[in-house]
Design a protein around this motif. Sequence first.
Motif, PDB file in Angstrom:
ATOM      1  N   SER A   1       0.665   2.172  -5.171  1.00 34.81           N
ATOM      2  CA  SER A   1      -0.407   2.462  -4.244  1.00 34.81           C
ATOM      3  C   SER A   1      -0.486   3.966  -4.003  1.00 34.81           C
ATOM      4  CB  SER A   1      -0.134   1.710  -2.946  1.00 34.81           C
ATOM      5  OG  SER A   1      -0.733   2.341  -1.848  1.00 34.81           O
ATOM      6  N   LEU A   2      -1.660   4.433  -3.703  1.00 34.04           N
ATOM      7  CA  LEU A   2      -1.879   5.844  -3.414  1.00 34.04           C
ATOM      8  C   LEU A   2      -1.944   6.111  -1.920  1.00 34.04           C
ATOM      9  CD1 LEU A   2      -4.527   6.589  -6.170  1.00 34.04           C
ATOM     10  CD2 LEU A   2      -2.094   7.118  -6.190  1.00 34.04           C
ATOM     11  N   GLY A   3      -1.394   5.211  -1.112  1.00 35.78           N
ATOM     12  CA  GLY A   3      -1.405   5.391   0.332  1.00 35.78           C
ATOM     13  C   GLY A   3      -1.952   4.175   1.038  1.00 35.78           C
ATOM     14  N   VAL A   4      -2.398   4.412   2.263  1.00 37.72           N
ATOM     15  CA  VAL A   4      -2.880   3.322   3.107  1.00 37.72           C
ATOM     16  C   VAL A   4      -4.176   3.748   3.780  1.00 37.72           C
ATOM     17  CG1 VAL A   4      -2.314   1.873   5.094  1.00 37.72           C
ATOM     18  CG2 VAL A   4      -0.501   2.606   3.555  1.00 37.72           C
ATOM     19  N   LEU A   5      -5.160   2.870   3.771  1.00 36.41           N
ATOM     20  CA  LEU A   5      -6.386   3.110   4.535  1.00 36.41           C
ATOM     21  C   LEU A   5      -6.079   2.935   6.016  1.00 36.41           C
ATOM     22  CD1 LEU A   5      -9.012   1.082   2.454  1.00 36.41           C
ATOM     23  CD2 LEU A   5      -8.731   3.554   2.512  1.00 36.41           C
ATOM     24  N   PRO A   6      -6.858   3.563   6.895  1.00 37.50           N
ATOM     25  CA  PRO A   6      -6.666   3.314   8.331  1.00 37.50           C
ATOM     26  C   PRO A   6      -6.836   1.818   8.625  1.00 37.50           C
ATOM     27  CG  PRO A   6      -8.172   5.150   7.993  1.00 37.50           C
ATOM     28  CD  PRO A   6      -7.919   4.524   6.645  1.00 37.50           C
ATOM     29  N   PRO A   7      -6.097   1.267   9.588  1.00 41.49           N
ATOM     30  CA  PRO A   7      -6.246  -0.153   9.933  1.00 41.49           C
ATOM     31  C   PRO A   7      -7.684  -0.451  10.367  1.00 41.49           C
ATOM     32  CG  PRO A   7      -4.448   0.852  11.177  1.00 41.49           C
ATOM     33  CD  PRO A   7      -5.130   1.942  10.428  1.00 41.49           C
ATOM     34  N   VAL A   8      -8.154  -1.631  10.021  1.00 49.10           N
ATOM     35  CA  VAL A   8      -9.523  -2.029  10.339  1.00 49.10           C
ATOM     36  C   VAL A   8      -9.495  -3.205  11.314  1.00 49.10           C
ATOM     37  CG1 VAL A   8     -11.677  -2.944   9.386  1.00 49.10           C
ATOM     38  CG2 VAL A   8     -10.354  -1.252   8.086  1.00 49.10           C
ATOM     39  N   ILE A  62     -11.025  -7.903 -10.356  1.00 50.34           N
ATOM     40  CA  ILE A  62     -11.740  -6.946 -11.202  1.00 50.34           C
ATOM     41  C   ILE A  62     -10.988  -5.617 -11.264  1.00 50.34           C
ATOM     42  CG2 ILE A  62     -13.839  -5.536 -11.363  1.00 50.34           C
ATOM     43  CD1 ILE A  62     -15.316  -8.071 -10.222  1.00 50.34           C
ATOM     44  N   ALA A  63     -10.496  -5.167 -10.114  1.00 54.94           N
ATOM     45  CA  ALA A  63      -9.770  -3.891 -10.064  1.00 54.94           C
ATOM     46  C   ALA A  63      -8.409  -4.000 -10.746  1.00 54.94           C
ATOM     47  CB  ALA A  63      -9.600  -3.439  -8.612  1.00 54.94           C
ATOM     48  N   GLY A  64      -7.789  -5.174 -10.664  1.00 58.65           N
ATOM     49  CA  GLY A  64      -6.495  -5.422 -11.295  1.00 58.65           C
ATOM     50  C   GLY A  64      -5.334  -4.756 -10.566  1.00 58.65           C
ATOM     51  N   GLY A  65      -4.193  -5.439 -10.571  1.00 57.17           N
ATOM     52  CA  GLY A  65      -2.971  -4.864 -10.018  1.00 57.17           C
ATOM     53  C   GLY A  65      -2.794  -4.997  -8.528  1.00 57.17           C
ATOM     54  N   GLY A  66      -3.587  -5.827  -7.872  1.00 56.77           N
ATOM     55  CA  GLY A  66      -3.478  -5.975  -6.423  1.00 56.77           C
ATOM     56  C   GLY A  66      -2.851  -7.284  -6.011  1.00 56.77           C
ATOM     57  N   LYS A  67      -2.273  -7.282  -4.818  1.00 55.76           N
ATOM     58  CA  LYS A  67      -1.721  -8.499  -4.217  1.00 55.76           C
ATOM     59  C   LYS A  67      -2.434  -8.734  -2.902  1.00 55.76           C
ATOM     60  CE  LYS A  67       2.917  -7.893  -6.069  1.00 55.76           C
ATOM     61  NZ  LYS A  67       3.455  -6.532  -6.094  1.00 55.76           N
ATOM     62  N   LEU A  68      -2.727  -9.999  -2.627  1.00 55.46           N
ATOM     63  CA  LEU A  68      -3.411 -10.379  -1.391  1.00 55.46           C
ATOM     64  C   LEU A  68      -2.491 -11.184  -0.490  1.00 55.46           C
ATOM     65  CD1 LEU A  68      -6.829 -11.472  -2.882  1.00 55.46           C
ATOM     66  CD2 LEU A  68      -6.390  -9.470  -1.458  1.00 55.46           C
ATOM     67  N   PHE A  69      -2.570 -10.912   0.792  1.00 52.33           N
ATOM     68  CA  PHE A  69      -1.829 -11.659   1.803  1.00 52.33           C
ATOM     69  C   PHE A  69      -2.815 -12.064   2.888  1.00 52.33           C
ATOM     70  CE2 PHE A  69       0.912  -8.592  -0.221  1.00 52.33           C
ATOM     71  CZ  PHE A  69       2.007  -9.354  -0.582  1.00 52.33           C
ATOM     72  N   GLY A  70      -2.845 -13.344   3.219  1.00 49.04           N
ATOM     73  CA  GLY A  70      -3.750 -13.840   4.254  1.00 49.04           C
ATOM     74  C   GLY A  70      -5.164 -14.081   3.783  1.00 49.04           C
ATOM     75  N   CYS A  71      -5.371 -14.166   2.488  1.00 51.02           N
ATOM     76  CA  CYS A  71      -6.731 -14.335   1.965  1.00 51.02           C
ATOM     77  C   CYS A  71      -7.038 -15.819   1.776  1.00 51.02           C
ATOM     78  CB  CYS A  71      -6.889 -13.575   0.648  1.00 51.02           C
ATOM     79  SG  CYS A  71      -8.606 -13.509   0.094  1.00 51.02           S
ATOM     80  N   GLU A  72      -7.098 -16.535   2.906  1.00 50.10           N
ATOM     81  CA  GLU A  72      -7.486 -17.941   2.860  1.00 50.10           C
ATOM     82  C   GLU A  72      -8.421 -18.237   4.022  1.00 50.10           C
ATOM     83  OE1 GLU A  72      -3.567 -17.207   4.577  1.00 50.10           O
ATOM     84  OE2 GLU A  72      -3.786 -17.597   2.473  1.00 50.10           O
ATOM     85  N   LEU A  78      -5.794  -9.905   7.005  1.00 48.30           N
ATOM     86  CA  LEU A  78      -5.848  -9.757   5.555  1.00 48.30           C
ATOM     87  C   LEU A  78      -5.127  -8.473   5.184  1.00 48.30           C
ATOM     88  CD1 LEU A  78      -7.111 -10.489   2.725  1.00 48.30           C
ATOM     89  CD2 LEU A  78      -9.024  -9.030   3.387  1.00 48.30           C
ATOM     90  N   ARG A  79      -4.327  -8.533   4.132  1.00 53.22           N
ATOM     91  CA  ARG A  79      -3.666  -7.331   3.605  1.00 53.22           C
ATOM     92  C   ARG A  79      -3.876  -7.289   2.103  1.00 53.22           C
ATOM     93  NH1 ARG A  79      -0.536  -3.239   4.706  1.00 53.22           N
ATOM     94  NH2 ARG A  79       1.061  -2.519   3.259  1.00 53.22           N
ATOM     95  N   ILE A  80      -4.227  -6.088   1.622  1.00 57.11           N
ATOM     96  CA  ILE A  80      -4.378  -5.836   0.200  1.00 57.11           C
ATOM     97  C   ILE A  80      -3.361  -4.758  -0.162  1.00 57.11           C
ATOM     98  CG2 ILE A  80      -5.917  -5.112  -1.666  1.00 57.11           C
ATOM     99  CD1 ILE A  80      -8.279  -5.845   0.230  1.00 57.11           C
ATOM    100  N   GLU A  81      -2.517  -5.044  -1.159  1.00 60.77           N
ATOM    101  CA  GLU A  81      -1.531  -4.081  -1.632  1.00 60.77           C
ATOM    102  C   GLU A  81      -1.742  -3.845  -3.124  1.00 60.77           C
ATOM    103  OE1 GLU A  81       2.444  -5.395  -0.806  1.00 60.77           O
ATOM    104  OE2 GLU A  81       2.163  -5.223   1.373  1.00 60.77           O
TER     105      GLU A  81
END
Length: 84
Positions: A1-8, A62-72, A78-81
């Motif tokens: 990862s290249l960092g973290v976006l501000p929490p939404v 599509i972007a590839g290489g990501g993991k999802l948590f809470g995506c139901e 929701l967390r995207i890593e």
Amino acid sequence: SLGVLPPVDGSLGEGGGQVIRVTASNSAMTRKNADVTHIRAKRPKPGLQEQHAACVKAVVAIAGGGKLFGCEVGSSTLRIEWDD
């Protein structure tokens, strides 16, 4: 990862699915991890709906290489890593 976006906070503004779609897209384009809380909290049917979960899964696939948590369906967070 290249960092973290501000929490939404997904309950702010109109509090609908647009904040989920924009956050997922920004996260994918920047390869920054993202956290969304209080998803659709003020809506009659709070949490992720089927179409929101499908959109996030598609963006990450599509972007590839990501993991999802809470995506139901029904999830309020929701967390995207990203692997890189």
